[in-house]
Design a protein around this motif. Structure first.
Motif, mmCIF file in Angstrom:
data_model
loop_
_atom_site.group_PDB
_atom_site.id
_atom_site.type_symbol
_atom_site.label_atom_id
_atom_site.label_comp_id
_atom_site.label_asym_id
_atom_site.label_seq_id
_atom_site.Cartn_x
_atom_site.Cartn_y
_atom_site.Cartn_z
ATOM 1 N N PHE A 1 0.847 -1.192 0.000
ATOM 2 C CA PHE A 1 0.000 0.000 0.000
ATOM 3 C C PHE A 1 0.888 1.250 0.000
ATOM 4 C CE2 PHE A 1 -3.174 2.626 2.637
ATOM 5 C CZ PHE A 1 -3.921 2.973 1.525
ATOM 6 N N THR A 2 0.610 2.197 -0.904
ATOM 7 C CA THR A 2 1.484 3.376 -1.053
ATOM 8 C C THR A 2 0.701 4.691 -0.858
ATOM 9 O OG1 THR A 2 1.127 3.350 -3.445
ATOM 10 C CG2 THR A 2 3.081 2.203 -2.604
ATOM 11 N N PRO A 3 0.109 4.886 0.286
ATOM 12 C CA PRO A 3 -0.658 6.115 0.506
ATOM 13 C C PRO A 3 0.257 7.326 0.679
ATOM 14 C CG PRO A 3 -0.491 4.908 2.552
ATOM 15 C CD PRO A 3 0.136 4.040 1.495
ATOM 16 N N LEU A 4 -0.315 8.496 0.434
ATOM 17 C CA LEU A 4 0.377 9.756 0.665
ATOM 18 C C LEU A 4 -0.306 10.478 1.825
ATOM 19 C CD1 LEU A 4 0.580 10.903 -3.062
ATOM 20 C CD2 LEU A 4 2.429 9.883 -1.726
ATOM 21 N N PHE A 5 0.502 11.099 2.683
ATOM 22 C CA PHE A 5 -0.023 11.848 3.822
ATOM 23 C C PHE A 5 0.582 13.252 3.819
ATOM 24 C CE2 PHE A 5 -0.290 7.411 5.072
ATOM 25 C CZ PHE A 5 -1.536 7.324 5.690
ATOM 26 N N VAL A 6 -0.271 14.237 3.958
ATOM 27 C CA VAL A 6 0.189 15.611 4.155
ATOM 28 C C VAL A 6 -0.141 15.987 5.590
ATOM 29 C CG1 VAL A 6 -0.107 18.031 3.503
ATOM 30 C CG2 VAL A 6 -0.143 16.256 1.746
ATOM 31 N N VAL A 7 0.885 16.325 6.357
ATOM 32 C CA VAL A 7 0.691 16.668 7.764
ATOM 33 C C VAL A 7 1.289 18.040 8.026
ATOM 34 C CG1 VAL A 7 0.785 14.222 8.393
ATOM 35 C CG2 VAL A 7 2.854 15.616 8.578
ATOM 36 N N GLY A 8 0.968 18.581 9.177
ATOM 37 C CA GLY A 8 1.556 19.877 9.502
ATOM 38 C C GLY A 8 0.758 20.616 10.546
ATOM 39 N N MET A 9 1.359 21.612 11.113
ATOM 40 C CA MET A 9 0.660 22.478 12.029
ATOM 41 C C MET A 9 -0.432 23.212 11.245
ATOM 42 S SD MET A 9 2.381 25.211 14.603
ATOM 43 C CE MET A 9 1.388 26.268 15.681
ATOM 44 N N PRO A 10 -1.631 23.342 11.795
ATOM 45 C CA PRO A 10 -2.679 24.084 11.089
ATOM 46 C C PRO A 10 -2.206 25.462 10.641
ATOM 47 C CG PRO A 10 -3.614 22.965 12.986
ATOM 48 C CD PRO A 10 -2.125 22.773 13.063
ATOM 49 N N HIS B 1 -7.387 -1.622 8.588
ATOM 50 C CA HIS B 1 -8.746 -1.098 8.379
ATOM 51 C C HIS B 1 -8.692 0.223 7.612
ATOM 52 C CE1 HIS B 1 -10.821 -4.116 10.728
ATOM 53 N NE2 HIS B 1 -9.976 -3.938 11.725
ATOM 54 N N TYR B 2 -7.603 0.971 7.790
ATOM 55 C CA TYR B 2 -7.448 2.230 7.056
ATOM 56 C C TYR B 2 -7.373 1.961 5.563
ATOM 57 C CZ TYR B 2 -5.380 6.612 5.408
ATOM 58 O OH TYR B 2 -5.134 7.783 4.722
ATOM 59 N N GLN B 3 -6.642 0.912 5.192
ATOM 60 C CA GLN B 3 -6.529 0.552 3.776
ATOM 61 C C GLN B 3 -7.900 0.168 3.216
ATOM 62 O OE1 GLN B 3 -3.426 -2.265 2.984
ATOM 63 N NE2 GLN B 3 -3.846 -2.382 0.782
ATOM 64 N N ASP C 1 5.569 7.156 13.072
ATOM 65 C CA ASP C 1 6.170 5.827 13.275
ATOM 66 C C ASP C 1 5.154 4.718 13.034
ATOM 67 O OD1 ASP C 1 8.833 6.324 13.876
ATOM 68 O OD2 ASP C 1 8.501 6.489 16.028
ATOM 69 N N LEU C 2 3.963 4.898 13.578
ATOM 70 C CA LEU C 2 2.933 3.861 13.537
ATOM 71 C C LEU C 2 2.415 3.682 12.106
ATOM 72 C CD1 LEU C 2 1.064 4.981 16.781
ATOM 73 C CD2 LEU C 2 2.929 3.329 16.563
ATOM 74 N N ILE C 3 2.285 4.776 11.380
ATOM 75 C CA ILE C 3 1.861 4.702 9.978
ATOM 76 C C ILE C 3 2.870 3.911 9.157
ATOM 77 C CG2 ILE C 3 1.540 6.070 7.864
ATOM 78 C CD1 ILE C 3 0.395 8.304 9.649
ATOM 79 N N LEU C 4 4.150 4.214 9.364
ATOM 80 C CA LEU C 4 5.188 3.577 8.550
ATOM 81 C C LEU C 4 5.429 2.123 8.933
ATOM 82 C CD1 LEU C 4 7.713 6.541 8.193
ATOM 83 C CD2 LEU C 4 6.097 5.643 6.490
ATOM 84 N N ALA C 5 5.102 1.772 10.172
ATOM 85 C CA ALA C 5 5.199 0.357 10.549
ATOM 86 C C ALA C 5 4.143 -0.457 9.798
ATOM 87 C CB ALA C 5 5.002 0.207 12.056
ATOM 88 N N ALA C 6 2.954 0.150 9.609
ATOM 89 C CA ALA C 6 1.873 -0.548 8.909
ATOM 90 C C ALA C 6 2.007 -0.441 7.400
ATOM 91 C CB ALA C 6 0.529 0.016 9.351
#
Length: 505
Positions: A275-284, A342-344, A369-374
């Motif tokens: 699974f190769t999802p993309l995540f954009v994160v950051g301070m609001p 379940h996210y996938q 960390d948890l995202i990349l472990a999964a």
């Protein structure tokens, strides 16, 4: 459709709930069920009583019982709403799918369905249901307001503005509508709006009313380039809420230090997921929506909005606040990688096959960390903005007090401390996971867009496309605080905006 007897019972129960007479409502409905154990409508209303009493678990069971007796679309719609509130988004999708099979609903139920669809990211469909609600009940202020919000999400700002202007004239003490209108005003409209707003201050007595009113006044003063009066009313808006919430910057600092310590010792059994999802994160207010829109221009990517699934899976569906104990439990949970699958499944429901998802939930930076472990092939882009601009932007933004994630935002010093905590966290994760985590600087993105987006697409394993900078020409929905800005070409208007407020810093 409800019978006249059911409608009368519903009005009776709603009156009891609105007047905090939950026990009376409970006794009446239990009495009905004792007389007729198959009285599904009483089970349904009893679920509403338990929601009012904040017993969500019991409400779930009561709704399930009502559905088992009579699988009515109304019950599925309310079940979907309850599942959304509980973070059970897969269940919410299944329930709303059942409700949508039925074509006939009353206005208030159409409004409920639209709300659920919005929460699930189905914005175009939500607008259709919101229009149905409004057509049946144009005199209902809440339905009118919700339609204006749906218009704003879809970028139909003129429609939203007209609706909000009419609403605020008819309901001058609807302070939330004033705030929503102030976001859309130009200079001339702001001056006219201020004349009305400044006569209403004595009527805003509740904290939420004061928050909306003062924020509306502040935004209008900004439109008039009167930044000192704007800052005074931003401060009044923040103070109306800050005394009612508990936020300790030192506690958050210790929490982030603990997160880094746990991360340093974290050696999970890595999944073999492709699974190769993309995540954009950051301070609001750091530019995450802008970055998301640029990524979503890729023909291989489909945006999914801001999903709360990762937080809910890591924390547990019934845990509302991320704290040290929850964090320790997540890092020591050997089953978490499997649970995150379940996210996938959720993504598979939202995204066209063979396309990659882009999830822009800002606070997912806590769970890297948890995202990349999964999902070891995931790519996570952390947005970073200049310290003063980011802090002022957060102070200027109205957040819901119900969101514990935003409790840092009511005092400038707390915002600044949070900014430093965030900076340390993403620096740590980018160092630990260089192949999976990238930091994108907002100021560089807007000043060197071609070079920056080429680097971004290369990091995400996407072929660069020149049209990625044409995001503003798309009519895709946006439910974020940047819904107005992302409909404009890339620009540097937000760079050094803090200088308008230099006197306050």
């Amino acid at each position: 459709m409800l019978t006249s007897i059911q409608k009368n019972l519903q009005k009776q129960i709603e009156h009891a709930i609105n007047h905090s007479k939950l026990n009376d409502a409970h006794l009446l409905l239990v009495s009905n069920i004792k007389r007729a154990s198959d009285d599904h409508f009483s089970y349904f209303l009893l679920a509403q009583v338990n929601i009012a009493a904040n017993d969500i678990s019991k409400a779930h069971k009561l709704l399930a019982t009502a559905i088992s007796i009579a699988p009515l679309p109304l019950y599925f719609a309310h079940s979907a709403k309850l599942a959304v509130l509980s973070g059970q988004l897969l269940d919410a999708q299944l329930a709303i799918n059942e409700a949508l099979k039925h074509p006939h609903f009353e206005a208030i139920e159409c409004d409920l369905i639209a709300n659920v669809l919005t929460r699930l990211g189905h914005y175009q469909l939500a607008l259709q249901w919101q229009l149905r609600a409004y057509q049946d009940a144009p005199e209902n202020p809440q339905i009118c307001y919700n339609l204006a919000v749906a218009y704003k999400i879809m970028g139909q700002f003129n429609d939203a503005q007209q609706l909000l202007h009419t609403l605020t004239q008819q309901q001058p003490q609807y302070f939330q509508a004033h705030y929503s209108l102030a976001e859309l005003n130009n200079n001339k409209q702001a001056k006219q709006h201020l004349q009305q707003l400044l006569t209403l201050t004595e009527y805003a007595t509740a904290p939420m009313q004061q928050q909306f009113l003062h924020h509306a006044i502040a935004l209008n003063y900004e439109h008039c380039t009167d930044y000192k009066h704007a800052f005074a009313h931003f401060t009044a808006s923040k103070q109306a809420i800050s005394q009612h919430i508990k936020y300790d910057a030192k506690t958050h600092r210790k929490f982030c230090e603990q997160l880094i310590a746990l991360s340093n010792d974290y050696k999970p059994r890595t999944s073999d997921s492709d699974f190769t999802p993309l995540f954009v994160v950051g301070m609001p207010r750091s530019g995450t929506t802008l970055l998301e829109k640029i990524i979503n221009q890729a023909t291989q990517v489909q945006g999914v909005g801001e999903l709360n699934d990762i937080a809910q899976l890591c924390q547990g569906a019934n845990v509302q606040v991320l704290n040290s104990n929850v964090l320790k439990k997540a890092y020591s949970n050997t089953e978490l990688t499997a649970q995150l699958s379940h996210y996938q499944q959720r993504i598979a429901q939202l995204v066209t096959p063979k396309l990659r998802s882009c999830d822009k939930q800002p606070f997912n930076f806590y769970y890297i960390d948890l995202i990349l472990a999964a999902f070891p092939k995931a790519k996570i882009i952390c947005m970073q903005r200049g310290r003063k601009d980011c802090c002022i932007a957060n102070y200027r933004q109205l957040y819901s007090p119900a969101s514990a994630f935003h409790h840092y935002s009511y005092k400038l010093q707390d915002i600044d401390n949070f900014y430093q905590d965030y900076d340390r966290l993403i620096t740590h994760f980018a160092t630990k996971h260089p192949a999976n985590v990238m930091i994108m600087q907002y100021e560089i993105l807007v000043s060197e867009p071609v070079k920056s987006t080429q680097q971004l697409y290369d990091f995400c394993d996407l072929p660069w496309q020149a049209q990625c900078l044409d995001f503003y020409q798309q009519h895709s929905p946006s439910a974020t605080a940047s819904k107005v800005q992302v409909r404009q070409p890339l620009n540097n208007k937000g760079v050094n905006y803090w200088q308008h407020y230099a006197f306050a810093l």
